[in-house]
Design a protein around this motif. Structure first.
Motif, PDB file in Angstrom:
ATOM      1  N   GLY A 141      23.848  56.608  -5.903  1.00  0.00           N
ATOM      2  CA  GLY A 141      24.708  57.247  -4.913  1.00  0.00           C
ATOM      3  C   GLY A 141      24.182  57.190  -3.496  1.00  0.00           C
ATOM      4  O   GLY A 141      24.949  57.229  -2.543  1.00  0.00           O
ATOM      5  N   ASP A 142      22.879  57.093  -3.341  1.00  0.00           N
ATOM      6  CA  ASP A 142      22.272  56.990  -2.010  1.00  0.00           C
ATOM      7  C   ASP A 142      21.284  55.836  -2.014  1.00  0.00           C
ATOM      8  O   ASP A 142      20.517  55.655  -2.967  1.00  0.00           O
ATOM      9  N   GLU A 143      21.300  55.060  -0.946  1.00  0.00           N
ATOM     10  CA  GLU A 143      20.406  53.913  -0.852  1.00  0.00           C
ATOM     11  C   GLU A 143      18.964  54.343  -1.076  1.00  0.00           C
ATOM     12  O   GLU A 143      18.519  55.360  -0.554  1.00  0.00           O
ATOM     13  N   GLY A 144      18.262  53.571  -1.894  1.00  0.00           N
ATOM     14  CA  GLY A 144      16.855  53.827  -2.134  1.00  0.00           C
ATOM     15  C   GLY A 144      16.563  54.821  -3.249  1.00  0.00           C
ATOM     16  O   GLY A 144      15.415  54.966  -3.646  1.00  0.00           O
ATOM     17  N   GLU A 145      17.583  55.505  -3.779  1.00  0.00           N
ATOM     18  CA  GLU A 145      17.304  56.458  -4.867  1.00  0.00           C
ATOM     19  C   GLU A 145      17.216  55.716  -6.193  1.00  0.00           C
ATOM     20  O   GLU A 145      17.740  54.621  -6.357  1.00  0.00           O
ATOM     21  N   ALA A 146      16.523  56.341  -7.133  1.00  0.00           N
ATOM     22  CA  ALA A 146      16.427  55.770  -8.471  1.00  0.00           C
ATOM     23  C   ALA A 146      17.796  55.853  -9.139  1.00  0.00           C
ATOM     24  O   ALA A 146      18.537  56.810  -8.928  1.00  0.00           O
ATOM     25  N   PRO A 147      18.148  54.846  -9.932  1.00  0.00           N
ATOM     26  CA  PRO A 147      19.466  54.880 -10.569  1.00  0.00           C
ATOM     27  C   PRO A 147      19.544  55.939 -11.667  1.00  0.00           C
ATOM     28  O   PRO A 147      18.546  56.264 -12.307  1.00  0.00           O
TER      29      PRO A 147
END
Length: 149
Positions: A83-89
């Motif tokens: 949902g946010d760039e760079g966060e873990a899936p």
């Protein structure tokens, strides 16, 4: 780690439910009850990278980046959710099972971490319940009526 699961029963054959859950133009019809989530580039094929695009809101860019991990038509679809760039899936799974009265559909969203993940899983659960209990049945009915006329 936070996760949630929603189970729904639909009085439609598994193939019809699968179609509503995986054809992009139909997905766009039931996701509008949330923040939109219009699929871009989606295909129910492992390895497909796609985006769910919605209206941005404060603190969220309005885009979810995804990749299809596994498909067993018409019983299973698994994909990543960022949902946010760079966060873990985190991970979404659609599990469908034919029943004597139609189809049992289980939505699973797993892999949320930390306090932010706990909050996001609660928020998404509320939105998904509305989509799956109200919008998906409406699209199923509309498609069924269209085929019978």
């Amino acid at each position: 780690m936070s996760e949630f699961r929603i189970v729904c029963e639909y009085a439609y054959p598994i193939e019809e439910v699968w179609r509503v859950l995986t054809e992009p133009e139909l997905v766009a019809q039931w996701t509008v009850t949330g923040q939109g989530g219009r699929p871009e580039g989606f295909a129910a094929v492992a390895g497909t990278r796609f985006r769910l695009v919605a209206k941005p809101v404060m603190g969220w860019r309005g885009i979810v980046d995804c990749e299809v991990l596994e498909v067993e038509e018409p019983r299973l679809l698994r994909y990543t959710w960022v949902g946010d760039e760079g966060e873990a899936p985190s991970f979404v799974a659609y599990r469908l099972e034919a029943t004597p009265t139609g189809t049992r559909f289980t939505w699973e969203h797993t892999g949320f971490s930390g306090a932010g993940g706990f909050f996001m899983s609660r928020l998404l659960r509320t939105v998904r319940k509305k989509m799956l209990n109200e919008a998906v049945p409406a699209v199923l009915m509309k498609q069924s009526l269209r085929r019978s006329s």
